[in-house]
Write an enzyme that holds these catalytic residues in place. Structure first.
Site, mmCIF file in Angstrom:
data_model
loop_
_atom_site.group_PDB
_atom_site.id
_atom_site.type_symbol
_atom_site.label_atom_id
_atom_site.label_comp_id
_atom_site.label_asym_id
_atom_site.label_seq_id
_atom_site.Cartn_x
_atom_site.Cartn_y
_atom_site.Cartn_z
ATOM 1 N N HIS A 103 0.013 12.250 5.207
ATOM 2 C CA HIS A 103 -0.482 11.113 4.438
ATOM 3 C C HIS A 103 0.627 10.562 3.539
ATOM 4 O O HIS A 103 1.031 11.199 2.575
ATOM 5 C CB HIS A 103 -1.680 11.567 3.597
ATOM 6 C CG HIS A 103 -2.334 10.487 2.821
ATOM 7 N ND1 HIS A 103 -2.369 10.483 1.439
ATOM 8 C CD2 HIS A 103 -2.999 9.376 3.224
ATOM 9 C CE1 HIS A 103 -3.029 9.433 1.025
ATOM 10 N NE2 HIS A 103 -3.430 8.745 2.084
ATOM 11 N N HIS A 128 1.925 1.852 -0.243
ATOM 12 C CA HIS A 128 0.464 1.964 -0.301
ATOM 13 C C HIS A 128 -0.155 0.872 -1.147
ATOM 14 O O HIS A 128 -1.104 0.208 -0.742
ATOM 15 C CB HIS A 128 0.043 3.325 -0.849
ATOM 16 C CG HIS A 128 -1.447 3.460 -1.007
ATOM 17 N ND1 HIS A 128 -2.107 3.144 -2.176
ATOM 18 C CD2 HIS A 128 -2.403 3.830 -0.128
ATOM 19 C CE1 HIS A 128 -3.399 3.331 -2.011
ATOM 20 N NE2 HIS A 128 -3.607 3.751 -0.779
#
Length: 738
Positions: free
Chosen positions: A53, A95
């Protein structure tokens, strides 16, 4: 029922048909010999995917080349990139929609608030330091090499993974906020084509935006797409309909981890959708989701998931049970053959007086182990931890031993049953509420599974093979609340009908040996109870209570047999044993754990399953087991045995009853009924009048459990019925007789 009646293991395999969404699968999935061939709680893919991730973001600054390299060093299968687009139309790995959190944009461009990616050119973003923030936020993981790490372009990130991943590491990319960046999808495809990865098997594109995914599907139909979900996105929706709907464009789903429960897994796998939950970082959570059969997991801690997948580990928690004043049984299950070690100590840090026990988990028992620990001190809290010896993953638990003989100590127990029936499957709230009470022990009063009901573990019931039965127990163990309760206190588990099939009579039911075998595998059970499958036993808690556990299934005559002198539920030997235990007990409370009720008619007309014949419903029904219970009732009255409490579940409502069987105006014994924990909820019917019942309380249509407390100093016992959230619906105190 003898051990030699128990059926052997059948080895199974399951082939998954490869459709367009699952072209990534290289071969049919071979199901382990311990799995039933129909389960949906098993990965569709041949390997569970380790998805880094934002890179190995627990160890380095997210979305930097350093974090990507660390993930690949830790053997990640995929590196995930979140994609944003710059002012000049370039894709970067980032992100957030803003640069503020993970770069020094505030310092370098102080007048550009709120520092949105779309307001900066690639050249401006390339000047930023995307690594130093990590050293400040996590000084224990700081490295000088993180200083000056830059924000990579998508093209740079792809090339980096291809170069350092030796062609084995896949790419997982999310279109972040595509509505903010018109043309993002076309730009993404352009980059993928340029880098020759558009047709890679190990390529996934993901998004929370269905519109973005459908656009990608039209542009590049061969690419595997994953629909991401938050809890809010699924609120109020039928998960089966929703996942069937999206299966026309998606190859998988990426739910937030709390959404992953058996129903979600069934809905996804029935539609051939891979399940890749996010973001799963603790080993407990990683294991919990593996036990549900996920196909991969997004994690910041790449190494933890890799370690679990490379070595045997404790897969469904640990438990303790059948506790006495000097012994206990410890239980665990591993995911494959392994040597299991338990450490037991009065010291929660295991630094002093530690007992070590080991056992071998093998396929014969579905990799479950039961270990007996002796030489313990009475009335003492013990801590234990178990692990597969080759693994670093450890699971902790605790239990309290019974008080020493002749002592009078207060007791708090919880009891309940009826778990996993009629479509009700994990999660179950009641177990968390039970654990919050900090009981001395948990009495699981039967119907610990519903082997004959449809659930994701057995979509085509009833359970027939031992693998089916095992799958049911594993399914309920996916409930975090149940695992928590079992790890917090000792458990005494008894069986009822649904551990085999509805309203069964042990000796006459062909499935009995198979169901019994699985029951014994999945509960911590002493040799005294498991030897020759007798299951009944007495456990003393000092002089405060004798708990007399019955086996109401293993010896009974067929339900359809007319009641009479030769009809039995307990069998001659167990009936005489029960009388002897009642007669010789000098405990303040005699608690009889029975899996069926006394005066609530159960089963069917002409095939009553409990003791009552239900003659208030049908005066011509000759079935039931009243003749045998009358022997028990008469014995209690004739011998003057005081403070007898029959405790059960089974009937799916709560009921507190006192009995005046000889009609002399005095209570002869009591019955305490709770339930269900998780099954169909019904209203209490009229009681059978044979043994003089009088209801103190009855309530249906809610999930509930019981609490029973004994206070010897005040010669008092108290019963509570609580709902699944722990709220008390009824409380009553009994003055204990001398």
């Amino acid at each position: 029922m003898k051990k030699n009646l128990i059926a052997g293991i059948a080895c199974l395999s399951l082939s998954v048909t490869s459709g367009a969404p699952l072209a990534v699968l290289a071969q049919p999935i071979q199901i382990s010999a311990t799995d039933n061939g129909q389960t949906t709680l098993h990965p569709l893919s041949s390997d569970v995917a380790v998805i880094a991730h934002r890179g190995a973001s627990a160890y380095g600054p997210e979305h930097t080349l350093a974090a990507y390299k660390q993930a690949m060093t830790m053997k990640a299968d995929y590196v995930e990139f979140d994609i944003q687009m710059t002012k000049d139309g370039q894709l970067v790995a980032m992100h957030d929609e803003t640069l503020a959190r993970t770069t020094n944009a505030k310092e370098l461009y102080p007048d550009r608030a709120p520092w949105r990616v779309k307001d900066f050119t690639l050249d401006e973003i390339s000047r930023l330091d995307a690594g130093s923030w990590f050293n400040k936020a996590y000084p224990d993981k700081a490295k000088t090499q993180y200083i000056g790490q830059h924000v990579p372009t998508l093209e740079e990130a792809i090339e980096f993974v291809k170069q350092h991943g030796n062609g084995k590491v896949g790419l997982y990319m999310e279109t972040k906020a595509p509505s903010v960046y018109p043309g993002m999808e076309e730009k993404l495809i352009e980059v993928l084509k340029k880098n020759n990865v558009l047709d890679d098997e190990k390529l996934f594109l993901e998004s929370f935006s269905e519109e973005s995914l459908r656009k990608l599907k039209n542009l590049v139909p061969q690419v595997k797409l994953v629909q991401l979900y938050t809890s809010k996105m699924l609120a109020g929706k039928d998960v089966y309909r929703e996942l069937k709907r999206i299966s026309d464009y998606a190859a998988g789903v990426g739910p937030s981890k709390e959404l992953v429960v058996p129903k979600f897994m069934e809905a996804a796998h029935q539609n051939q959708l891979l399940v890749h939950p996010w973001t799963v970082n603790s080993q407990d959570d990683l294991v919990s989701l593996l036990s549900l059969g996920v196909d991969g997991e997004f994690t910041n801690n790449t190494d933890l998931l890799v370690d679990l997948l490379e070595k045997p580990f404790i897969s469904h928690g640990v438990a303790s049970g059948d506790v006495t004043d000097s012994s206990a049984i410890l239980w665990a299950r591993t995911n494959e053959a392994a040597k299991v070690q338990f450490e037991i100590s009065t010291d929660s840090n295991f630094k002093h007086d530690t007992i070590v026990k080991t056992s071998r988990a093998d396929v014969k028992h579905d990799y479950t182990v039961n270990v007996t620990v002796t030489g313990l001190k009475p009335d003492t809290t013990y801590f234990y931890r178990g692990h597969a010896i080759s693994s670093n993953y450890t699971v902790n638990g605790s239990f309290k031993t019974a008080p020493e003989e002749n002592s009078l100590k207060p007791i708090t127990m919880v009891w309940g049953g009826d778990t996993g029936g009629q479509g009700e499957i994990p999660p179950f709230n009641s177990f968390n509420a039970m654990a919050a009470i900090n009981p001395d022990f948990f009495l699981f009063s039967g119907d610990t599974i519903y082997a004959d009901n449809k659930t994701p573990a057995v979509p085509n019931p009833p359970s027939v093979t031992v693998e089916d039965f095992w799958a049911k127990y594993k399914e309920n163990r996916t409930d975090a609340g149940l695992r928590s309760l079992l790890q917090k206190t000792g458990t005494y588990a008894i069986w009822d009908d649904h551990e085999v099939i509805n309203d069964f009579s042990g000796p006459s039911q062909p499935l009995t040996p198979t169901g019994l075998r699985a029951f014994k595998d999945y509960w911590p059970m002493s040799s005294e109870r498991s030897t020759e499958d007798k299951l009944y036993h007495k456990y003393s808690w000092g002089n405060s209570m004798d708990m007399i556990i019955l086996n109401n299934r293993g010896y009974r005559s067929p339900n359809t047999q007319n009641d009479g002198a030769d009809k039995t539920m307990l069998g001659v030997e167990q009936l005489e044993w029960l009388k002897q235990q009642l007669l010789t007990s000098d405990a303040k409370v005699k608690l009889v754990a029975t899996s069926v009720p006394i005066s609530v008619p159960t089963g069917k007309a002409m095939a009553r399953d409990g003791w009552a014949n239900g003659n208030q419903v049908n005066s011509n029904d000759p079935t039931g087991y009243e003749n045998e219970f009358k022997k028990i009732s008469d014995f209690i009255i004739e011998k003057g045995i005081k403070n007898v409490f029959f405790v059960t579940t089974d009937v799916h409502f709560a009921d507190i009853i006192k009995y005046d069987a000889n009609q002399d105006g005095k209570t002869d014994y009591n019955e305490l009924i709770s339930g269900p924990i998780g099954a169909i909820k019904i209203n209490p019917p009229t009681l059978d009048p044979t043994f003089g019942p009088e209801r103190l309380y009855a309530e249906g249509n809610f999930n509930n459990f019981g609490v029973f407390r004994i206070d010897p100093s005040n010669k008092e016992a108290t019963v509570e019925i609580r709902d699944e959230n722990g709220k008390i619906h009824f409380s009553h105190s009994y003055q204990l007789e001398n």
